[in-house]
Design a protein around this motif. Sequence first.
Motif, short mmCIF file in Angstrom:
data_model
loop_
_atom_site.label_atom_id
_atom_site.label_comp_id
_atom_site.label_asym_id
_atom_site.label_seq_id
_atom_site.Cartn_x
_atom_site.Cartn_y
_atom_site.Cartn_z
N TRP A 96 0.83 -1.20 0.00
CA TRP A 96 0.00 0.00 0.00
C TRP A 96 0.87 1.26 0.00
CZ3 TRP A 96 -1.13 3.52 4.17
CH2 TRP A 96 -2.16 4.43 3.88
N PHE A 97 1.91 1.28 0.88
CA PHE A 97 2.82 2.42 0.92
C PHE A 97 3.51 2.61 -0.43
CE2 PHE A 97 3.50 2.24 5.75
CZ PHE A 97 2.69 3.33 5.96
N TYR A 98 3.93 1.52 -1.05
CA TYR A 98 4.62 1.63 -2.33
C TYR A 98 3.68 2.17 -3.41
CZ TYR A 98 7.27 0.87 -6.50
OH TYR A 98 7.92 1.07 -7.69
N ALA A 99 2.44 1.70 -3.42
CA ALA A 99 1.47 2.18 -4.41
C ALA A 99 1.26 3.68 -4.26
CB ALA A 99 0.15 1.44 -4.27
N ARG A 100 1.16 4.16 -3.03
CA ARG A 100 1.00 5.60 -2.79
C ARG A 100 2.25 6.36 -3.23
NH1 ARG A 100 -0.48 7.18 2.97
NH2 ARG A 100 -0.18 9.15 1.94
N HIS A 101 3.42 5.83 -2.87
CA HIS A 101 4.69 6.47 -3.25
C HIS A 101 4.83 6.53 -4.77
CE1 HIS A 101 8.95 7.48 -3.26
NE2 HIS A 101 9.16 6.43 -4.03
N ALA A 102 4.53 5.43 -5.44
CA ALA A 102 4.66 5.39 -6.90
C ALA A 102 3.70 6.38 -7.55
CB ALA A 102 4.40 3.98 -7.41
N ALA A 103 2.46 6.42 -7.07
CA ALA A 103 1.48 7.33 -7.67
C ALA A 103 1.86 8.79 -7.47
CB ALA A 103 0.10 7.06 -7.08
N ALA A 104 2.45 9.10 -6.32
CA ALA A 104 2.78 10.49 -6.01
C ALA A 104 4.12 10.93 -6.57
CB ALA A 104 2.75 10.71 -4.50
N LYS A 105 5.11 10.06 -6.53
CA LYS A 105 6.49 10.47 -6.87
C LYS A 105 7.03 9.87 -8.16
CE LYS A 105 7.30 12.19 -2.63
NZ LYS A 105 7.16 13.48 -2.26
N LEU A 106 6.76 8.59 -8.40
CA LEU A 106 7.40 7.92 -9.53
C LEU A 106 6.61 8.06 -10.82
CD1 LEU A 106 8.47 4.60 -7.75
CD2 LEU A 106 9.76 6.72 -7.98
N ASP A 107 5.32 7.82 -10.76
CA ASP A 107 4.51 7.83 -11.99
C ASP A 107 4.54 9.17 -12.73
OD1 ASP A 107 3.95 5.22 -11.41
OD2 ASP A 107 1.88 5.57 -10.76
N PRO A 108 4.42 10.31 -12.05
CA PRO A 108 4.49 11.58 -12.81
C PRO A 108 5.82 11.77 -13.52
CG PRO A 108 3.55 11.96 -10.63
CD PRO A 108 4.07 10.55 -10.65
N LYS A 109 6.92 11.42 -12.86
CA LYS A 109 8.25 11.56 -13.49
C LYS A 109 8.39 10.61 -14.67
CE LYS A 109 10.48 13.02 -9.23
NZ LYS A 109 11.44 12.71 -8.19
N ALA A 110 7.95 9.37 -14.48
CA ALA A 110 8.05 8.38 -15.55
C ALA A 110 7.17 8.77 -16.74
CB ALA A 110 7.66 7.00 -15.04
N GLU A 111 5.98 9.27 -16.45
CA GLU A 111 5.07 9.69 -17.52
C GLU A 111 5.65 10.86 -18.31
OE1 GLU A 111 2.20 9.41 -20.14
OE2 GLU A 111 2.39 8.00 -18.49
N ALA A 112 6.30 11.79 -17.61
CA ALA A 112 6.92 12.93 -18.30
C ALA A 112 8.03 12.45 -19.23
CB ALA A 112 7.46 13.93 -17.27
#
Length: 121
Positions: A96-112
Amino acid sequence: MATDASPPKAGPDTGPAQPTTERFVEVQESAEFAELRRAHRSFAFPLTIAFVLWYLLYVLLSNYAGGFMGTKVYSNINVAFVFGLAQFATTFLIAWFYARHAAAKLDPKAEAIKSRMEADA
């Protein structure tokens, strides 16, 4: 593994054109990609180490502290059972923590990064 073959061209059946191998290497060496990797590693590695240590503690206590692990907590529930359930709870909590971290920090950077690569292809 690098190849000399050219990337596929865009078409109705093939989807968007793929960036070249050189472009992938360029992005991989960029500061933005390094920041994405750092954000992932700074979260994943410490939690992985903590969970492995927590699991090993459970195993070691089960092997070498049988008296403690056999201590009844309530009725027929002992410390070992509580620790075993806590292993499952910890697993789901980390996911759960990882999913929140990925959605907030990783996914926007990766999508960019992905959007820029697809636009440049």
